[in-house]
Write a protein that holds these residues in place. Sequence first.
Motif, PDB file in Angstrom:
ATOM      1  N   VAL A   2      -6.727   2.596  -3.334  1.00  0.00           N
ATOM      2  CA  VAL A   2      -5.711   2.792  -4.370  1.00  0.00           C
ATOM      3  C   VAL A   2      -5.395   1.473  -5.071  1.00  0.00           C
ATOM      4  O   VAL A   2      -5.112   1.453  -6.267  1.00  0.00           O
ATOM      5  N   GLY A   3      -5.508   0.359  -4.355  1.00  0.00           N
ATOM      6  CA  GLY A   3      -5.271  -0.950  -4.953  1.00  0.00           C
ATOM      7  C   GLY A   3      -6.231  -1.289  -6.077  1.00  0.00           C
ATOM      8  O   GLY A   3      -5.960  -2.165  -6.891  1.00  0.00           O
ATOM      9  N   GLU A   4      -7.358  -0.590  -6.148  1.00  0.00           N
ATOM     10  CA  GLU A   4      -8.349  -0.803  -7.204  1.00  0.00           C
ATOM     11  C   GLU A   4      -8.183   0.182  -8.361  1.00  0.00           C
ATOM     12  O   GLU A   4      -8.931   0.129  -9.333  1.00  0.00           O
ATOM     13  N   PHE A   5      -7.218   1.072  -8.268  1.00  0.00           N
ATOM     14  CA  PHE A   5      -7.017   2.114  -9.283  1.00  0.00           C
ATOM     15  C   PHE A   5      -6.427   1.543 -10.567  1.00  0.00           C
ATOM     16  O   PHE A   5      -5.598   0.637 -10.535  1.00  0.00           O
ATOM     17  N   SER A   6      -6.809   2.153 -11.669  1.00  0.00           N
ATOM     18  CA  SER A   6      -6.170   1.868 -12.954  1.00  0.00           C
ATOM     19  C   SER A   6      -4.790   2.529 -12.965  1.00  0.00           C
ATOM     20  O   SER A   6      -4.474   3.357 -12.102  1.00  0.00           O
ATOM     21  N   HIS A   7      -3.998   2.203 -13.972  1.00  0.00           N
ATOM     22  CA  HIS A   7      -2.675   2.822 -14.112  1.00  0.00           C
ATOM     23  C   HIS A   7      -2.804   4.344 -14.211  1.00  0.00           C
ATOM     24  O   HIS A   7      -2.058   5.086 -13.569  1.00  0.00           O
ATOM     25  N   GLY A   8      -3.750   4.805 -15.014  1.00  0.00           N
ATOM     26  CA  GLY A   8      -3.945   6.245 -15.186  1.00  0.00           C
ATOM     27  C   GLY A   8      -4.337   6.944 -13.903  1.00  0.00           C
ATOM     28  O   GLY A   8      -3.882   8.065 -13.633  1.00  0.00           O
ATOM     29  N   MET A   9      -5.167   6.297 -13.101  1.00  0.00           N
ATOM     30  CA  MET A   9      -5.582   6.876 -11.819  1.00  0.00           C
ATOM     31  C   MET A   9      -4.391   6.976 -10.872  1.00  0.00           C
ATOM     32  O   MET A   9      -4.244   7.957 -10.140  1.00  0.00           O
ATOM     33  N   ARG A  10      -3.517   5.978 -10.897  1.00  0.00           N
ATOM     34  CA  ARG A  10      -2.321   6.015 -10.047  1.00  0.00           C
ATOM     35  C   ARG A  10      -1.383   7.146 -10.480  1.00  0.00           C
ATOM     36  O   ARG A  10      -0.777   7.806  -9.649  1.00  0.00           O
ATOM     37  N   LYS A  11      -1.274   7.342 -11.806  1.00  0.00           N
ATOM     38  CA  LYS A  11      -0.452   8.449 -12.308  1.00  0.00           C
ATOM     39  C   LYS A  11      -1.015   9.782 -11.811  1.00  0.00           C
ATOM     40  O   LYS A  11      -0.272  10.670 -11.398  1.00  0.00           O
ATOM     41  N   ARG A  12      -2.330   9.928 -11.859  1.00  0.00           N
ATOM     42  CA  ARG A  12      -2.969  11.164 -11.397  1.00  0.00           C
ATOM     43  C   ARG A  12      -2.712  11.381  -9.905  1.00  0.00           C
ATOM     44  O   ARG A  12      -2.420  12.494  -9.478  1.00  0.00           O
ATOM     45  N   LEU A  13      -2.810  10.306  -9.130  1.00  0.00           N
ATOM     46  CA  LEU A  13      -2.533  10.405  -7.701  1.00  0.00           C
ATOM     47  C   LEU A  13      -1.074  10.780  -7.467  1.00  0.00           C
ATOM     48  O   LEU A  13      -0.766  11.605  -6.603  1.00  0.00           O
ATOM     49  N   GLY A  14      -0.172  10.199  -8.245  1.00  0.00           N
ATOM     50  CA  GLY A  14       1.245  10.547  -8.138  1.00  0.00           C
ATOM     51  C   GLY A  14       1.496  12.006  -8.458  1.00  0.00           C
ATOM     52  O   GLY A  14       2.304  12.674  -7.799  1.00  0.00           O
ATOM     53  N   LEU A  15       0.791  12.521  -9.444  1.00  0.00           N
ATOM     54  CA  LEU A  15       0.929  13.936  -9.787  1.00  0.00           C
ATOM     55  C   LEU A  15       0.418  14.812  -8.640  1.00  0.00           C
ATOM     56  O   LEU A  15       1.066  15.790  -8.262  1.00  0.00           O
ATOM     57  N   ALA A  16      -0.713  14.437  -8.065  1.00  0.00           N
ATOM     58  CA  ALA A  16      -1.239  15.186  -6.916  1.00  0.00           C
ATOM     59  C   ALA A  16      -0.238  15.166  -5.766  1.00  0.00           C
ATOM     60  O   ALA A  16       0.030  16.193  -5.137  1.00  0.00           O
ATOM     61  N   GLN A  17       0.353  14.001  -5.499  1.00  0.00           N
ATOM     62  CA  GLN A  17       1.335  13.879  -4.421  1.00  0.00           C
ATOM     63  C   GLN A  17       2.540  14.776  -4.683  1.00  0.00           C
ATOM     64  O   GLN A  17       3.059  15.417  -3.783  1.00  0.00           O
ATOM     65  N   SER A  18       2.964  14.867  -5.946  1.00  0.00           N
ATOM     66  CA  SER A  18       4.132  15.692  -6.276  1.00  0.00           C
ATOM     67  C   SER A  18       3.859  17.183  -6.122  1.00  0.00           C
ATOM     68  O   SER A  18       4.784  17.978  -6.013  1.00  0.00           O
ATOM     69  N   LEU A  19       2.589  17.546  -6.079  1.00  0.00           N
ATOM     70  CA  LEU A  19       2.199  18.958  -5.961  1.00  0.00           C
ATOM     71  C   LEU A  19       1.826  19.372  -4.541  1.00  0.00           C
ATOM     72  O   LEU A  19       1.534  20.542  -4.294  1.00  0.00           O
ATOM     73  N   LEU A  20       1.833  18.437  -3.614  1.00  0.00           N
ATOM     74  CA  LEU A  20       1.405  18.726  -2.237  1.00  0.00           C
ATOM     75  C   LEU A  20       2.114  19.926  -1.616  1.00  0.00           C
ATOM     76  O   LEU A  20       1.488  20.755  -0.968  1.00  0.00           O
ATOM     77  N   ASN A  21       3.413  20.019  -1.814  1.00  0.00           N
ATOM     78  CA  ASN A  21       4.189  21.085  -1.179  1.00  0.00           C
ATOM     79  C   ASN A  21       4.213  22.370  -2.002  1.00  0.00           C
ATOM     80  O   ASN A  21       4.989  23.277  -1.712  1.00  0.00           O
ATOM     81  N   ASP A  22       3.344  22.449  -3.029  1.00  0.00           N
ATOM     82  CA  ASP A  22       3.280  23.617  -3.908  1.00  0.00           C
ATOM     83  C   ASP A  22       4.682  23.990  -4.397  1.00  0.00           C
ATOM     84  O   ASP A  22       5.163  25.105  -4.188  1.00  0.00           O
ATOM     85  N   PRO A  23       5.360  23.043  -5.091  1.00  0.00           N
ATOM     86  CA  PRO A  23       6.765  23.241  -5.452  1.00  0.00           C
ATOM     87  C   PRO A  23       6.968  24.315  -6.515  1.00  0.00           C
ATOM     88  O   PRO A  23       6.082  24.580  -7.329  1.00  0.00           O
ATOM     89  N   ASP A  24       8.160  24.893  -6.501  1.00  0.00           N
ATOM     90  CA  ASP A  24       8.550  25.829  -7.557  1.00  0.00           C
ATOM     91  C   ASP A  24       9.004  25.069  -8.795  1.00  0.00           C
ATOM     92  O   ASP A  24       8.808  25.525  -9.911  1.00  0.00           O
ATOM     93  N   LEU A  25       9.655  23.919  -8.575  1.00  0.00           N
ATOM     94  CA  LEU A  25      10.193  23.091  -9.645  1.00  0.00           C
ATOM     95  C   LEU A  25       9.521  21.726  -9.595  1.00  0.00           C
ATOM     96  O   LEU A  25       9.483  21.089  -8.549  1.00  0.00           O
ATOM     97  N   LEU A  26       9.003  21.312 -10.737  1.00  0.00           N
ATOM     98  CA  LEU A  26       8.308  20.039 -10.825  1.00  0.00           C
ATOM     99  C   LEU A  26       9.046  19.143 -11.818  1.00  0.00           C
ATOM    100  O   LEU A  26       9.271  19.529 -12.968  1.00  0.00           O
ATOM    101  N   LEU A  27       9.449  17.951 -11.349  1.00  0.00           N
ATOM    102  CA  LEU A  27      10.138  16.966 -12.183  1.00  0.00           C
ATOM    103  C   LEU A  27       9.166  15.826 -12.463  1.00  0.00           C
ATOM    104  O   LEU A  27       8.724  15.146 -11.532  1.00  0.00           O
ATOM    105  N   LEU A  28       8.841  15.638 -13.734  1.00  0.00           N
ATOM    106  CA  LEU A  28       7.860  14.631 -14.124  1.00  0.00           C
ATOM    107  C   LEU A  28       8.523  13.606 -15.032  1.00  0.00           C
ATOM    108  O   LEU A  28       8.865  13.900 -16.174  1.00  0.00           O
TER     109      LEU A  28
END
Length: 189
Positions: A129-155
């Motif tokens: 992850v330390g080698e990721f671009s800003h965009g790649m980190r954003k994508r990883l953050g989005l994946a992390q926010s979806l882990l629990n299959d949430p009903d409500l997503l705050l972005l």
Amino acid sequence: MSIEISRLVKQYGQQKAVDELSFSVKKNEIVGFLGPNGAGKSTLMKLILGHLYPSSGTLEVLGKSPRDIQTKQHIGYLPERTSFYTNLTAPETLFFFADLLGMEKSDANLRVSQLLKMVGLDGIGRRLVGEFSHGMRKRLGLAQSLLNDPDLLLLDEPTAGMDPVGCREIKDLILTLKKRGKTILMTTH
């Protein structure tokens, strides 16, 4: 309603970050908050998450107080600035968060694989992850926010700092999530 806000105020001394805000967000709706830096968008997100207490007014998330632990299990959050351990890979990062969520290993294996593909990080191999671009980190953050299959997503600023292609892909993904029944509240400049 997914979010119900009435006359919400968040004040820091004499400064009002949120001033008499009232609105509601229906289930399976995408709502965007636009405004310049310092307009109170991130403060609003933190109020909805229960990280901050309102100075006055009322706020319900999924029919309950945002501080209710059961409610938090149904919320996914992508902060404006993500922070991950730089010595882990994307799958290791997601497995770390899946463990914090108490996910069964078999469920986590399937979910991590699905999410990496969904956000376009499935072909990056063992890159740290330390080698990721800003965009790649954003994508990883989005994946992390979806882990629990949430009903409500705050972005919070989900496309800030991304290139035009990345922005389009994230916007398309947000529309796909809506089609899957997610309620999405997002902020942007």
